[in-house]
Structure formats: C-alpha cells, structure tokens
Motif scaffolding. Structure first.
Motif, PDB file in Angstrom:
ATOM      1  N   GLY A 307       0.820  -1.205   0.000  1.00  0.00           N
ATOM      2  CA  GLY A 307       0.000   0.000   0.000  1.00  0.00           C
ATOM      3  C   GLY A 307       0.845   1.242   0.000  1.00  0.00           C
ATOM      4  O   GLY A 307       2.051   1.195  -0.259  1.00  0.00           O
ATOM      5  N   ARG A 308       0.231   2.388   0.290  1.00  0.00           N
ATOM      6  CA  ARG A 308       0.955   3.653   0.285  1.00  0.00           C
ATOM      7  C   ARG A 308       2.133   3.582   1.250  1.00  0.00           C
ATOM      8  O   ARG A 308       1.995   3.115   2.376  1.00  0.00           O
ATOM      9  CB  ARG A 308       0.024   4.804   0.657  1.00  0.00           C
ATOM     10  N   GLY A 309       3.256   4.068   0.765  1.00  0.00           N
ATOM     11  CA  GLY A 309       4.507   3.907   1.494  1.00  0.00           C
ATOM     12  C   GLY A 309       5.450   2.963   0.787  1.00  0.00           C
ATOM     13  O   GLY A 309       6.628   2.854   1.150  1.00  0.00           O
ATOM     14  N   LEU A 310       4.957   2.271  -0.254  1.00  0.00           N
ATOM     15  CA  LEU A 310       5.814   1.371  -1.021  1.00  0.00           C
ATOM     16  C   LEU A 310       6.968   2.144  -1.654  1.00  0.00           C
ATOM     17  O   LEU A 310       8.088   1.643  -1.755  1.00  0.00           O
ATOM     18  CB  LEU A 310       4.985   0.665  -2.098  1.00  0.00           C
ATOM     19  N   GLY A 311       6.712   3.390  -2.060  1.00  0.00           N
ATOM     20  CA  GLY A 311       7.771   4.212  -2.629  1.00  0.00           C
ATOM     21  C   GLY A 311       8.814   4.595  -1.596  1.00  0.00           C
ATOM     22  O   GLY A 311      10.010   4.707  -1.912  1.00  0.00           O
ATOM     23  N   VAL A 312       8.386   4.821  -0.348  1.00  0.00           N
ATOM     24  CA  VAL A 312       9.324   5.105   0.737  1.00  0.00           C
ATOM     25  C   VAL A 312      10.221   3.898   0.962  1.00  0.00           C
ATOM     26  O   VAL A 312      11.448   4.023   1.124  1.00  0.00           O
ATOM     27  CB  VAL A 312       8.570   5.456   2.036  1.00  0.00           C
ATOM     28  N   LEU A 313       9.629   2.715   0.974  1.00  0.00           N
ATOM     29  CA  LEU A 313      10.394   1.481   1.151  1.00  0.00           C
ATOM     30  C   LEU A 313      11.392   1.295   0.017  1.00  0.00           C
ATOM     31  O   LEU A 313      12.569   0.968   0.260  1.00  0.00           O
ATOM     32  CB  LEU A 313       9.442   0.287   1.220  1.00  0.00           C
ATOM     33  N   ASP A 314      10.954   1.505  -1.213  1.00  0.00           N
ATOM     34  CA  ASP A 314      11.859   1.370  -2.353  1.00  0.00           C
ATOM     35  C   ASP A 314      13.026   2.351  -2.238  1.00  0.00           C
ATOM     36  O   ASP A 314      14.175   1.985  -2.505  1.00  0.00           O
ATOM     37  CB  ASP A 314      11.097   1.610  -3.661  1.00  0.00           C
ATOM     38  N   MET A 315      12.751   3.581  -1.813  1.00  0.00           N
ATOM     39  CA  MET A 315      13.813   4.566  -1.679  1.00  0.00           C
ATOM     40  C   MET A 315      14.769   4.175  -0.563  1.00  0.00           C
ATOM     41  O   MET A 315      15.992   4.326  -0.702  1.00  0.00           O
ATOM     42  CB  MET A 315      13.231   5.954  -1.429  1.00  0.00           C
ATOM     43  N   ALA A 316      14.250   3.662   0.541  1.00  0.00           N
ATOM     44  CA  ALA A 316      15.107   3.229   1.644  1.00  0.00           C
ATOM     45  C   ALA A 316      16.036   2.101   1.213  1.00  0.00           C
ATOM     46  O   ALA A 316      17.243   2.116   1.495  1.00  0.00           O
ATOM     47  CB  ALA A 316      14.239   2.786   2.829  1.00  0.00           C
ATOM     48  N   ARG A 317      15.488   1.112   0.526  1.00  0.00           N
ATOM     49  CA  ARG A 317      16.316   0.002   0.054  1.00  0.00           C
ATOM     50  C   ARG A 317      17.332   0.474  -0.982  1.00  0.00           C
ATOM     51  O   ARG A 317      18.478   0.012  -0.997  1.00  0.00           O
ATOM     52  CB  ARG A 317      15.416  -1.087  -0.534  1.00  0.00           C
ATOM     53  N   ALA A 318      16.926   1.413  -1.831  1.00  0.00           N
ATOM     54  CA  ALA A 318      17.840   1.940  -2.844  1.00  0.00           C
ATOM     55  C   ALA A 318      18.976   2.727  -2.200  1.00  0.00           C
ATOM     56  O   ALA A 318      20.126   2.681  -2.670  1.00  0.00           O
ATOM     57  CB  ALA A 318      17.069   2.826  -3.824  1.00  0.00           C
ATOM     58  N   LEU A 319      18.682   3.457  -1.130  1.00  0.00           N
ATOM     59  CA  LEU A 319      19.715   4.197  -0.417  1.00  0.00           C
ATOM     60  C   LEU A 319      20.808   3.268   0.084  1.00  0.00           C
ATOM     61  O   LEU A 319      22.001   3.568  -0.024  1.00  0.00           O
ATOM     62  CB  LEU A 319      19.093   4.941   0.771  1.00  0.00           C
ATOM     63  N   ARG A 320      20.399   2.141   0.638  1.00  0.00           N
ATOM     64  CA  ARG A 320      21.358   1.208   1.217  1.00  0.00           C
ATOM     65  C   ARG A 320      22.192   0.489   0.154  1.00  0.00           C
ATOM     66  O   ARG A 320      23.357   0.190   0.366  1.00  0.00           O
ATOM     67  CB  ARG A 320      20.627   0.177   2.078  1.00  0.00           C
ATOM     68  N   THR A 321      21.583   0.211  -0.989  1.00  0.00           N
ATOM     69  CA  THR A 321      22.286  -0.547  -2.029  1.00  0.00           C
ATOM     70  C   THR A 321      22.964   0.343  -3.061  1.00  0.00           C
ATOM     71  O   THR A 321      23.776  -0.135  -3.856  1.00  0.00           O
ATOM     72  CB  THR A 321      21.314  -1.493  -2.752  1.00  0.00           C
ATOM     73  N   GLY A 322      22.619   1.640  -3.069  1.00  0.00           N
ATOM     74  CA  GLY A 322      23.228   2.565  -4.020  1.00  0.00           C
ATOM     75  C   GLY A 322      22.574   2.585  -5.386  1.00  0.00           C
ATOM     76  O   GLY A 322      23.040   3.289  -6.286  1.00  0.00           O
ATOM     77  N   ARG A 323      21.476   1.845  -5.559  1.00  0.00           N
ATOM     78  CA  ARG A 323      20.792   1.863  -6.858  1.00  0.00           C
ATOM     79  C   ARG A 323      19.837   3.047  -6.912  1.00  0.00           C
ATOM     80  O   ARG A 323      19.480   3.622  -5.884  1.00  0.00           O
ATOM     81  CB  ARG A 323      20.019   0.561  -7.074  1.00  0.00           C
ATOM     82  N   PRO A 324      19.377   3.428  -8.107  1.00  0.00           N
ATOM     83  CA  PRO A 324      18.346   4.487  -8.206  1.00  0.00           C
ATOM     84  C   PRO A 324      17.022   3.984  -7.640  1.00  0.00           C
ATOM     85  O   PRO A 324      16.674   2.815  -7.800  1.00  0.00           O
ATOM     86  CB  PRO A 324      18.234   4.743  -9.717  1.00  0.00           C
TER      87      PRO A 324
END
Length: 375
Positions: A307-324
């Motif tokens: 649900g809403r917040g999926l984009g926040v999760l994607d950004m958090a995971r991307a921050l840790r891995t260095g991907r866009p």
C-alpha cells in the motif's frame, strides 16, 4: 545514516492520508517509524498512538530527530515545497506526497537543494509501483497489444466536498481535480508511454462557491480558486497520445478509467489510485464480429501487493544498495510540469510545449517482498 537494520522514518502531516501510510510503513521490516509531527500536536499524538509510533510532536521535532533518515511529507500541497526544503536542510532524504510543489520554480528549488546536499527526493504516487501498473508495463514491453498508440483516462465525480470534513485545500491553488487526482493518471501514463512533449487543454468551474456536506463543519461555504473540470490532451515523445477528463463537477461517478489502445488490441487498467486490480486485454471478439462483446483476458501478476509507502520502502532500500529508486523527484517534476502546462493551456487556449523530459523508469523487482527484511 546507519548501514544496516531498518531505515528510520518520520512523518510530517497527520491528516486523513497518514492512516494509509502508517499502516504500511509500520508493516515493512526494512523501515522503522520513529515520530509523527503535525501543526496539531494532539492529532499527531493520536496517530502515533494508533499505529504504535513511539514519539510525536511538531514538524520541527521530526526534522531534529537523529534517527530519522527519510522525512515523509504529508502536508497540504501548498506546503510541500517548504517542508521538503526544510527537511533537506536538516540533512534528511524526502518522500513527498503529490504534487512535488504547486509551481515549477519551487519544485526545481527542492530538487536543486537535494542534489547539492547529496540527498534523495521521492514523489507520490507510488501506486505505479504496485502490481497493476508493473504488470501493464511488462505486457506492453512484450507487445501484448502491439505498438501502443493512444490512451483514454476518466476521473469524474461530484467532488470531495461531499465526503471530506475540511475540503477547502482541495479547491485551492495547487489542487482541484487536475492537481489532486491528475498525478495518479499522468504518472501512470508516463510509466506506460514514457516522457511527454506537449499538451493542450480546456477547463471550466461549475460552481465558484462550494458547501461542506459532512462532519462538524457541514453547511460551511467556501470559495473555489481553480477549474473543477479539465479536459486534456497529451502528446508523448514516443508518438503516443492521450485524452483525459479530470472533474469535480459530475453527478455521474466514473473514476479509475485507464484504457490503452495498441495496433493489435486494447488494455484496461484498474484505478491508478489503487495498487492492484485486474489488468485486462482484448483483441476484439473471437468471431471477428464488430458488434459482439469483446473477449477479455486477465494478465497474471507475480508481485506482492502492498500500500501507500511502497515508494518510501523502495527509496530506503535503494539508499542502502546505491541503486536508483523508482518514483524519483525527476519523475515527480515531469508529472508536475505536465499538470502546470495543462493548467496554462486552460488559461491561454494554446498548446504548451514541456520544458522537462524523463529518462527510463526502472521496474519493480518482483522477486523481493515488501514484507521481508533485506537490510
């Protein structure tokens, strides 16, 4: 920012939409919500208590919290740019509800500030990260309806003054049906057709004064500052075109209509204000009779619904891995540029050519569940 364990999150804005965000954000093991802030600190406390968040307070309290890595900006549209800028100045990454800002200059200022500080900006809607749009993107890439040619979207109903207890902001500058609901439809089209080049539109205001019809303030009247009906055409760089209706003036409710026509078939998507639903394809009747009912086939999806917040999760995971991350500030700005250009076309009666563009949007990795810890 910590290099392992959940990424810290703080919310600014404890209004209606915060319930949906908090339900999701507190269910993702890769995120930890530390604090909820609002101008109304009592409301912030109530939301924090309801969702098991340990602290609440003001927006300043959220920005000062040492364990908050991402600020989720759920304020009213007119405050988006200011709150996002303050969060970036405090050294926080930002996820903003749509739109990124109510004008181009303010939005660019946010993005420039983030780039200078080496911080990230993500922008709603993150419904485009859900199974429906992702399945549709993959189907188009496979050529399931041939080459996409055109799209039709419809979002029309009587307006949020019928159900929202404080709807004035939805009829103020930076809102109306175009800026409030348009981001869902426009961002979906950008995911399916790629960047846009120019727009044309017409609009009208059915009533210049509205009356709240629910809640403690029922019977209160307020002025309308924006068009409440907009009909828009968008031409995409890849050659596709779309026609869209955004209206708060229709007694007949017809929302969530997204149809894509290709050289070999038509695809129907579910409401882009939701994450899931059937994506269906038809190539006409099997008998070849133009008057026969079309035969529809549903595309299966392997992706886990969230649900809403999926984009926040994607950004958090991307921050840790260095991907866009996927729902970037650049995507949010291009969507805003389209909306502002549509609004300008309504005013001028002319085509408006866009000044922004957009790179390729990544796909969601279907093999990773939002509900499994990865960090």
């Amino acid at each position: 920012m910590r290099t392992h364990g959940p990424v810290g999150v703080g919310l600014v804005g404890a209004g209606n939409i915060s319930d949906e965000y908090l339900r999701s954000l507190t269910s993702f093991p890769d995120l930890q919500v530390h604090i909820v802030g609002d101008l109304d600190t009592g409301r912030a406390r109530a939301q924090a208590d309801r969702h098991g968040v340990p602290r609440s307070g003001t927006a300043a309290d959220v920005l000062a919290h040492d364990d908050v890595d991402i600020v989720v900006n759920l304020t009213v549209p007119a405050a988006h740019a200011d709150v996002s800028s303050r969060a970036l100045t405090a050294g926080k990454h930002v996820w903003s509800e749509k739109p990124l800002a109510v004008d181009r200059d303010s939005a660019l200022s946010v993005l420039d500030r983030a780039a200078a500080a080496g911080l990230r900006v993500g922008v709603a809607p993150d419904t485009v990260l859900g199974p429906a749009v992702q399945s549709a993107r993959r189907a188009l890439a496979r050529g399931d309806i041939g080459r996409p040619l055109s799209a039709q979207t419809v979002m029309q109903y009587a307006g949020p003054d019928a159900w929202h207890p404080s709807p004035e902001f939805l009829f103020a500058r930076g809102a109306g049906p175009l800026f409030d609901m348009g981001p869902y439809y426009i961002t979906t089209l950008l995911n399916l057709f790629g960047p846009a080049e120019r727009v044309a539109a017409m609009g009208s205001t059915g009533r210049t004064v509205r009356t709240i019809r629910t809640g403690d303030r029922a019977g209160t009247s307020f002025d309308v500052a924006v068009p409440t009906h907009v009909s828009a055409l968008v031409q995409f760089a890849g050659g596709g075109v779309s026609q869209s209706v955004f209206s708060f003036d229709s007694p007949l409710r017809r929302t969530g209509v997204v149809e894509i026509t290709g050289t070999e078939g038509t695809m129907a998507l579910p409401d882009p204000n939701a994450f899931n639903g059937d994506v269906r394809i038809t190539r006409g009747s099997l008998a070849g009779d133009d008057d026969a009912d079309p035969v529809w086939h549903t595309i299966p999806s392997a992706q886990v619904e969230a649900g809403r917040g999926l984009g926040v999760l994607d950004m958090a995971r991307a921050l840790r891995t260095g991907r866009p991350h996927i729902a970037t500030g650049d995507l949010g700005y291009h969507a805003l540029d389209i909306l502002v250009s549509i609004d300008e076309s309504v005013t001028t009666g002319e085509y408006v050519r866009l000044g922004s563009s957009l790179g390729e949007i990544p796909y969601v990795d279907e093999s990773v569940s939002p509900f499994e810890a990865t960090l």
